[in-house]
Design an enzyme around this catalytic site. Structure first.
Site, PDB file in Angstrom:
ATOM      1  CG  HIS A 163      -4.699 -39.692  45.467  1.00 57.86           C
ATOM      2  ND1 HIS A 163      -4.908 -40.298  46.683  1.00 57.86           N
ATOM      3  CD2 HIS A 163      -3.458 -40.094  45.084  1.00 57.86           C
ATOM      4  CE1 HIS A 163      -3.838 -41.005  47.023  1.00 57.86           C
ATOM      5  NE2 HIS A 163      -2.954 -40.897  46.058  1.00 57.86           N
ATOM      6  CD  GLU A 185      -2.680 -46.408  48.500  1.00 60.25           C
ATOM      7  OE1 GLU A 185      -3.587 -47.257  48.629  1.00 60.25           O
ATOM      8  OE2 GLU A 185      -2.790 -45.231  48.875  1.00 60.25           O
ATOM      9  CG  HIS A 194      -1.352 -44.946  42.850  1.00 63.01           C
ATOM     10  ND1 HIS A 194      -2.364 -44.150  42.350  1.00 63.01           N
ATOM     11  CD2 HIS A 194      -0.929 -44.340  43.985  1.00 63.01           C
ATOM     12  CE1 HIS A 194      -2.551 -43.126  43.166  1.00 63.01           C
ATOM     13  NE2 HIS A 194      -1.682 -43.201  44.164  1.00 63.01           N
ATOM     14  CG  HIS A 196       0.462 -38.720  42.830  1.00 60.35           C
ATOM     15  ND1 HIS A 196       1.206 -38.373  43.930  1.00 60.35           N
ATOM     16  CD2 HIS A 196      -0.308 -39.788  43.207  1.00 60.35           C
ATOM     17  CE1 HIS A 196       0.901 -39.184  44.935  1.00 60.35           C
ATOM     18  NE2 HIS A 196      -0.010 -40.049  44.517  1.00 60.35           N
TER      19      HIS A 196
END
Length: 274
Positions: free
Chosen positions: A212, A117, A141, A143
């Site tokens: 996501h 990413e 980032h 989850h």
């Protein structure tokens, strides 16, 4: 020679990745984290650098990041293992003079590479540098479980999602008055999702990837972790509330306005108008 693993930025990455793992936000190799550094941060540790740093070209040039060092998590690496072997799971990279690629100065041993990413991170760093006059240095980032769950039951609209999170916990409007950006579902690890995320990062410090995870930006590792943690706590409350039959009462528009005035923040107008 000073040991880079004892530096504030490696220790900070160890704590952030470990905390995120313990929260349950980063199963297996899920999640990624990047921190923008200055040359002065890495200068004391040149003796730790690879003798022949590998060079990796970027899929698109990013001249705004030219000559900028970062510490990043690796592709396919587990957050739970960062504390056990920082050099295998983290890397210090430096973008070249024209922003066309970067050298891996330290870490990412055994031919490892930065997170898949990285395009989304670097593009988002560019936008947050402009949006905050360079104040924001972290892109995270993860989850976050309850935020993901809400993307299945709430309308995936910035105003709607933001308003619900503000009502789920009083501190949310204070912590993210700019609201939560939301993308359509997109294939991860691509320039396309990176560009879409960066576009939302022009306006929001939090961006949801439906089904996501979430992207967050902040000035420090603690601020960024705390931003996501605050939104996730509200999402957890909302999941419980919805499972108990929904809201019987909540924070009103007038109360949200009063909250913003008390703490000197300007709430996202579209969310306040609902």
């Amino acid at each position: 020679m000073q040991n880079i693993t004892q530096s504030w930025f490696v220790q900070g990455m160890i704590k952030a990745t470990t905390d995120a793992w313990l929260k349950g936000w980063d199963e297996r190799n899920g999640g990624n984290l990047t921190l923008r550094l200055d040359d002065a941060d890495i200068a004391p540790y040149h003796g730790n650098f690879h003798a022949q740093p590998r060079y990796i070209p970027l899929s698109q040039p990013m001249p705004l990041l030219a000559n900028t060092p970062f510490i990043v998590t690796g592709s396919g690496k587990f957050f739970r293992n960062v504390q056990l072997d920082p050099a295998a799971n983290l890397g210090v990279v430096k973008v070249d003079s024209d922003g066309a690629g970067y050298h891996i100065l330290w870490g990412l041993t055994n031919e490892a590479v930065p997170t898949s990413e990285l395009p989304a991170h670097f593009l988002s760093h560019c936008e947050r540098i402009k949006a905050t006059n360079g104040k924001d240095r972290v892109i995270m980032h993860c989850h976050a479980t309850n935020l993901i769950a809400l993307t299945y039951v709430l309308e995936n609209d910035t105003a709607v999602f933001t308003r619900q999170l503000w009502e789920g916990s009083t501190e949310c409007l204070v912590v993210f008055p700019d609201g939560v950006g939301i993308l359509p579902w997109m294939v991860p690890g691509t320039d396309e999702i990176g560009q879409a995320t960066a576009q939302e990062m022009q306006k929001h410090s939090l961006v949801l990837w439906p089904f996501h995870g979430v992207f967050g930006s902040g000035s420090t590792l603690d601020e960024t972790f705390g931003l996501i943690d605050t939104a996730e706590k509200s999402a957890q409350v909302l999941v419980k509330v919805y499972s108990m039959g929904g809201m019987k009462q909540t924070i009103s528009r007038e109360e949200l306005i009063a909250l913003g005035k008390r703490f000197g923040v300007t709430p996202l107008a579209s969310a306040l108008a609902l």
